[in-house]
Design a protein around this motif. Structure first.
Motif, PDB file in Angstrom:
ATOM      1  N   ILE A 185      -2.774  13.183  -9.516  1.00  0.00           N
ATOM      2  CA  ILE A 185      -2.199  13.865  -8.772  1.00  0.00           C
ATOM      3  C   ILE A 185      -2.242  13.569  -7.374  1.00  0.00           C
ATOM      4  O   ILE A 185      -0.860  13.044  -6.644  1.00  0.00           O
ATOM      5  CB  ILE A 185      -2.294  15.238  -8.745  1.00  0.00           C
ATOM      6  N   LEU A 186      -2.662  12.828  -6.490  1.00  0.00           N
ATOM      7  CA  LEU A 186      -3.291  12.359  -5.215  1.00  0.00           C
ATOM      8  C   LEU A 186      -2.326  10.782  -5.213  1.00  0.00           C
ATOM      9  O   LEU A 186      -2.435  10.396  -4.192  1.00  0.00           O
ATOM     10  CB  LEU A 186      -4.478  12.748  -4.639  1.00  0.00           C
ATOM     11  N   ILE A 187      -2.416  10.155  -6.604  1.00  0.00           N
ATOM     12  CA  ILE A 187      -1.949   8.561  -6.173  1.00  0.00           C
ATOM     13  C   ILE A 187      -0.701   7.696  -5.404  1.00  0.00           C
ATOM     14  O   ILE A 187      -0.819   7.672  -4.467  1.00  0.00           O
ATOM     15  CB  ILE A 187      -2.031   8.173  -7.791  1.00  0.00           C
ATOM     16  N   PRO A 188      -0.187   8.980  -5.669  1.00  0.00           N
ATOM     17  CA  PRO A 188       1.746   9.768  -4.810  1.00  0.00           C
ATOM     18  C   PRO A 188       1.305   9.095  -3.405  1.00  0.00           C
ATOM     19  O   PRO A 188       2.516   8.685  -2.199  1.00  0.00           O
ATOM     20  CB  PRO A 188       2.685   9.601  -5.388  1.00  0.00           C
ATOM     21  N   LEU A 189      -0.033   9.699  -2.857  1.00  0.00           N
ATOM     22  CA  LEU A 189      -0.134   9.685  -1.429  1.00  0.00           C
ATOM     23  C   LEU A 189       0.257   8.133  -0.720  1.00  0.00           C
ATOM     24  O   LEU A 189       0.635   8.404   0.671  1.00  0.00           O
ATOM     25  CB  LEU A 189      -1.333  10.107  -1.076  1.00  0.00           C
ATOM     26  N   GLY A 190      -0.021   7.448  -1.627  1.00  0.00           N
ATOM     27  CA  GLY A 190       0.241   5.713  -0.944  1.00  0.00           C
ATOM     28  C   GLY A 190       0.562   4.893  -0.803  1.00  0.00           C
ATOM     29  O   GLY A 190       1.044   4.073   0.177  1.00  0.00           O
ATOM     30  N   LEU A 191       2.100   5.658  -1.742  1.00  0.00           N
ATOM     31  CA  LEU A 191       2.860   5.206  -1.218  1.00  0.00           C
ATOM     32  C   LEU A 191       4.121   6.285   0.192  1.00  0.00           C
ATOM     33  O   LEU A 191       5.241   4.962   0.348  1.00  0.00           O
ATOM     34  CB  LEU A 191       4.064   5.792  -2.075  1.00  0.00           C
ATOM     35  N   ILE A 192       3.279   7.182   0.025  1.00  0.00           N
ATOM     36  CA  ILE A 192       4.550   7.557   1.312  1.00  0.00           C
ATOM     37  C   ILE A 192       3.190   6.996   3.354  1.00  0.00           C
ATOM     38  O   ILE A 192       3.782   7.841   4.217  1.00  0.00           O
ATOM     39  CB  ILE A 192       4.341   9.313   1.692  1.00  0.00           C
ATOM     40  N   SER A 193       2.496   6.782   2.904  1.00  0.00           N
ATOM     41  CA  SER A 193       1.622   5.929   3.918  1.00  0.00           C
ATOM     42  C   SER A 193       1.950   4.656   4.090  1.00  0.00           C
ATOM     43  O   SER A 193       2.185   3.636   3.854  1.00  0.00           O
ATOM     44  CB  SER A 193       0.169   5.956   3.750  1.00  0.00           C
ATOM     45  N   GLU A 194       2.092   4.616   5.751  1.00  0.00           N
ATOM     46  CA  GLU A 194       2.643   3.105   6.364  1.00  0.00           C
ATOM     47  C   GLU A 194       1.188   2.033   6.566  1.00  0.00           C
ATOM     48  O   GLU A 194       1.441   0.940   6.870  1.00  0.00           O
ATOM     49  CB  GLU A 194       3.452   3.642   8.215  1.00  0.00           C
ATOM     50  N   ASN A 195      -0.015   2.784   6.368  1.00  0.00           N
ATOM     51  CA  ASN A 195      -0.890   1.785   6.626  1.00  0.00           C
ATOM     52  C   ASN A 195      -1.708   1.438   5.089  1.00  0.00           C
ATOM     53  O   ASN A 195      -1.267   2.209   3.969  1.00  0.00           O
ATOM     54  CB  ASN A 195      -2.400   2.525   7.691  1.00  0.00           C
ATOM     55  N   PRO A 196      -2.523   0.557   4.983  1.00  0.00           N
ATOM     56  CA  PRO A 196      -2.120  -0.143   3.817  1.00  0.00           C
ATOM     57  C   PRO A 196      -4.158   0.597   3.468  1.00  0.00           C
ATOM     58  O   PRO A 196      -4.320   1.423   4.530  1.00  0.00           O
ATOM     59  CB  PRO A 196      -3.296  -1.527   4.033  1.00  0.00           C
ATOM     60  N   ALA A 197      -4.253   0.467   2.038  1.00  0.00           N
ATOM     61  CA  ALA A 197      -5.264   1.297   1.456  1.00  0.00           C
ATOM     62  C   ALA A 197      -7.296   1.122   2.345  1.00  0.00           C
ATOM     63  O   ALA A 197      -6.842  -0.380   3.227  1.00  0.00           O
ATOM     64  CB  ALA A 197      -5.637   1.614   0.244  1.00  0.00           C
ATOM     65  N   TRP A 198      -8.038   1.345   2.870  1.00  0.00           N
ATOM     66  CA  TRP A 198      -8.845   1.540   3.470  1.00  0.00           C
ATOM     67  C   TRP A 198      -9.680   0.354   2.693  1.00  0.00           C
ATOM     68  O   TRP A 198      -9.901  -0.628   1.772  1.00  0.00           O
ATOM     69  CB  TRP A 198     -10.566   2.310   2.993  1.00  0.00           C
ATOM     70  N   ALA A 199     -10.020  -0.860   3.968  1.00  0.00           N
ATOM     71  CA  ALA A 199     -10.993  -2.938   3.096  1.00  0.00           C
ATOM     72  C   ALA A 199      -9.397  -2.996   2.363  1.00  0.00           C
ATOM     73  O   ALA A 199     -10.341  -4.326   1.864  1.00  0.00           O
ATOM     74  CB  ALA A 199     -11.963  -1.895   1.858  1.00  0.00           C
ATOM     75  N   GLU A 200      -8.151  -3.066   1.733  1.00  0.00           N
ATOM     76  CA  GLU A 200      -7.399  -3.831   1.637  1.00  0.00           C
ATOM     77  C   GLU A 200      -6.714  -4.018   3.050  1.00  0.00           C
ATOM     78  O   GLU A 200      -5.125  -4.908   3.299  1.00  0.00           O
ATOM     79  CB  GLU A 200      -6.395  -2.734   1.257  1.00  0.00           C
ATOM     80  N   TRP A 201      -7.059  -4.542   4.334  1.00  0.00           N
ATOM     81  CA  TRP A 201      -6.449  -4.936   5.418  1.00  0.00           C
ATOM     82  C   TRP A 201      -6.381  -6.682   5.650  1.00  0.00           C
ATOM     83  O   TRP A 201      -7.017  -7.745   3.885  1.00  0.00           O
ATOM     84  CB  TRP A 201      -7.196  -4.962   6.595  1.00  0.00           C
ATOM     85  N   GLU A 202      -5.520  -7.221   5.750  1.00  0.00           N
ATOM     86  CA  GLU A 202      -4.942  -8.613   5.666  1.00  0.00           C
ATOM     87  C   GLU A 202      -6.349  -9.033   6.552  1.00  0.00           C
ATOM     88  O   GLU A 202      -6.872  -8.667   8.032  1.00  0.00           O
ATOM     89  CB  GLU A 202      -3.582  -9.038   6.800  1.00  0.00           C
ATOM     90  N   ASN A 203      -6.318 -10.237   7.701  1.00  0.00           N
ATOM     91  CA  ASN A 203      -6.923 -10.927   7.838  1.00  0.00           C
ATOM     92  C   ASN A 203      -6.513 -11.068   9.224  1.00  0.00           C
ATOM     93  O   ASN A 203      -7.434 -11.015  10.057  1.00  0.00           O
ATOM     94  CB  ASN A 203      -6.766 -12.946   7.266  1.00  0.00           C
TER      95      ASN A 203
END
Length: 93
Positions: free
Chosen positions: A13-31
């Motif tokens: 149920i919480l999965i769609p929350l990632g779609l409304i976030s402007e920030n990347p998921a934790w540790a999925e950062w670019e260099n």
């Protein structure tokens, strides 16, 4: 099994929350993020091997992006719970 099922349903149920976030998921950062946040890119990240993802950026070719994101999230949750479930069964013996 019900103990695992309810947390999985909540996470699905919480999965769609990632779609409304402007920030990347934790540790999925670019260099560039590390460079900006830390002032440098850690050596281990620079030299890390790169794995070709099954669904890069949570997209699946030929599938609607939102549906692919949701499916990727569900598969990830199911995979993690499956691994820990099997590990728990193995260690309980």
């Amino acid at each position: 099994m019900k103990k695992i099922l309810y947390p999985m349903i909540i996470l699905f149920i919480l999965i769609p929350l990632g779609l409304i976030s402007e920030n990347p998921a934790w540790a999925e950062w670019e260099n560039e993020y590390y460079q900006e946040a830390l002032g440098f890119i850690p050596e281990g990240i620079l030299n890390a091997f790169h794995v070709k993802a099954l669904a890069p950026d949570y997209t699946i070719e030929g599938m609607n992006d939102i549906l692919a994101y949701y499916l990727s999230g569900m598969l990830g949750v199911a995979l993690i719970f499956g691994i820990f479930y099997l590990l728990g069964k193995k260690l309980a013996r």
